[in-house]
Design a protein around this motif. Sequence first.
Motif, PDB file in Angstrom:
ATOM      1  N   LEU A 109       3.742  66.073   4.736  1.00  0.00           N
ATOM      2  CA  LEU A 109       4.969  65.731   4.021  1.00  0.00           C
ATOM      3  C   LEU A 109       4.692  65.440   2.549  1.00  0.00           C
ATOM      4  N   LEU A 110       3.790  64.484   2.279  1.00  0.00           N
ATOM      5  CA  LEU A 110       3.480  64.177   0.889  1.00  0.00           C
ATOM      6  C   LEU A 110       2.866  65.388   0.193  1.00  0.00           C
ATOM      7  N   SER A 111       2.060  66.144   0.947  1.00  0.00           N
ATOM      8  CA  SER A 111       1.470  67.350   0.384  1.00  0.00           C
ATOM      9  C   SER A 111       2.559  68.318  -0.060  1.00  0.00           C
ATOM     10  N   SER A 112       3.593  68.462   0.761  1.00  0.00           N
ATOM     11  CA  SER A 112       4.697  69.365   0.421  1.00  0.00           C
ATOM     12  C   SER A 112       5.409  68.925  -0.845  1.00  0.00           C
ATOM     13  N   VAL A 113       5.562  67.598  -0.995  1.00  0.00           N
ATOM     14  CA  VAL A 113       6.303  67.069  -2.141  1.00  0.00           C
ATOM     15  C   VAL A 113       5.483  67.173  -3.429  1.00  0.00           C
TER      16      VAL A 113
END
Length: 398
Positions: free
Chosen positions: A57-61
């Motif tokens: 998730l954080l990687s995507s953001v």
Amino acid sequence: MSNRLITPAARPIALLAVGHACVDVYQGAVAALVPFLVSERAYTYAAASGIVLAATLLSSVVQPLFGALTDRWPLPWLLPVSTLAGGAGVALAGVTDSYGLTLAVVAVSGIGVAAYHPEAARAARAASRGSHVAMGWFSLGGNLGFAAAPLMVAAVVATGGLGASPLLVVPAVAGAALCAAALRALAAPSSAAAPAPGARAAPARRPAGRDDWRSFALLSGAIACRSVVFVGLSAFIALYARERTGGGDAAGAFALFVLYLGGAVGTVAGGRLATRFGRLPVVRWSYGLSVLAVAGVVLVPGPLLHLFVALTSAGLYVPFSLHVTLGQDYLPRRVGTAGGVTLGLAVSVGGIASPAVGALADAASLQAALAPLIALPAVGWVLLRPLKEPARLEGPAG
């Protein structure tokens, strides 16, 4: 490999490819840890998929943010630092008893992987000088890292339990050293590859071009569909193969290994096929093949499941490096952003959907949860239909 087999011009891309493997082993490692977390900590499918979400998730953001930063400033130091961060998070995942702490350290790993890919894609583009095949070799490194992940995790965790997970940091240390060597090779006059990783290409070699955001958005939508399929299968194929084949943990680990290893063949084939037939036709054919292959994974029981896993892997990975070069050619002024989305986000965005897959598996069955994945490559194919081949602004295509 002997220096006689690696020319000075090829050395940077070779170092980057092996370093890429050392980073992407940690994307594969998170999914490979899921069966052990389920068995040792009694996590539900939904809880286990939350671990995958934390890694992605954080990687995507943040991945596009890192891409935008590398478009503005040279950040070559990100390569070794992000590699170490990616490894440290996974290494700590097995020794934290708290579910919340496990989520946190896995998230750190995801951020490390996110920080790596935009600058690495920029460096690889400079080293490859626009070659589909060279970019395929760079992407192959990442795919081999994925493929090695279940074997590495099984060797460490099956032997020493989750408490042995600190040993998983070893590839990160090696990868950081390889990244440093690649940066030196790119900066050396003998590399003749192009600018140093953080530097902007010379206007005489690379005209500014125009950014085609509409085409890039359609390509990104197709990549997101591919990502949901890949991450959903990565998270649950080991558990599903155990159910469908009756082969136990070994069958599950083998299915995950096949899913990742098939990508190695697909990525190399993608570059060569694109040189002969063009990028967009090859990408579209791959998405079409993936529809049938995923259907076979979900619906065909017994050992034949592994064959369809291999076909799925090929269908999902043949376009992998082509996504990167297409994205960079659609956004020639923002190759860092394009690399962050197409190379890194291609994997991480699918984790956002993984909790829904896990919740459906808890409520119904794994087969019911994986069935919707059959339709997503078809959606990606539809999104790809209007796209036209972008202009190649530099280097050879081969």
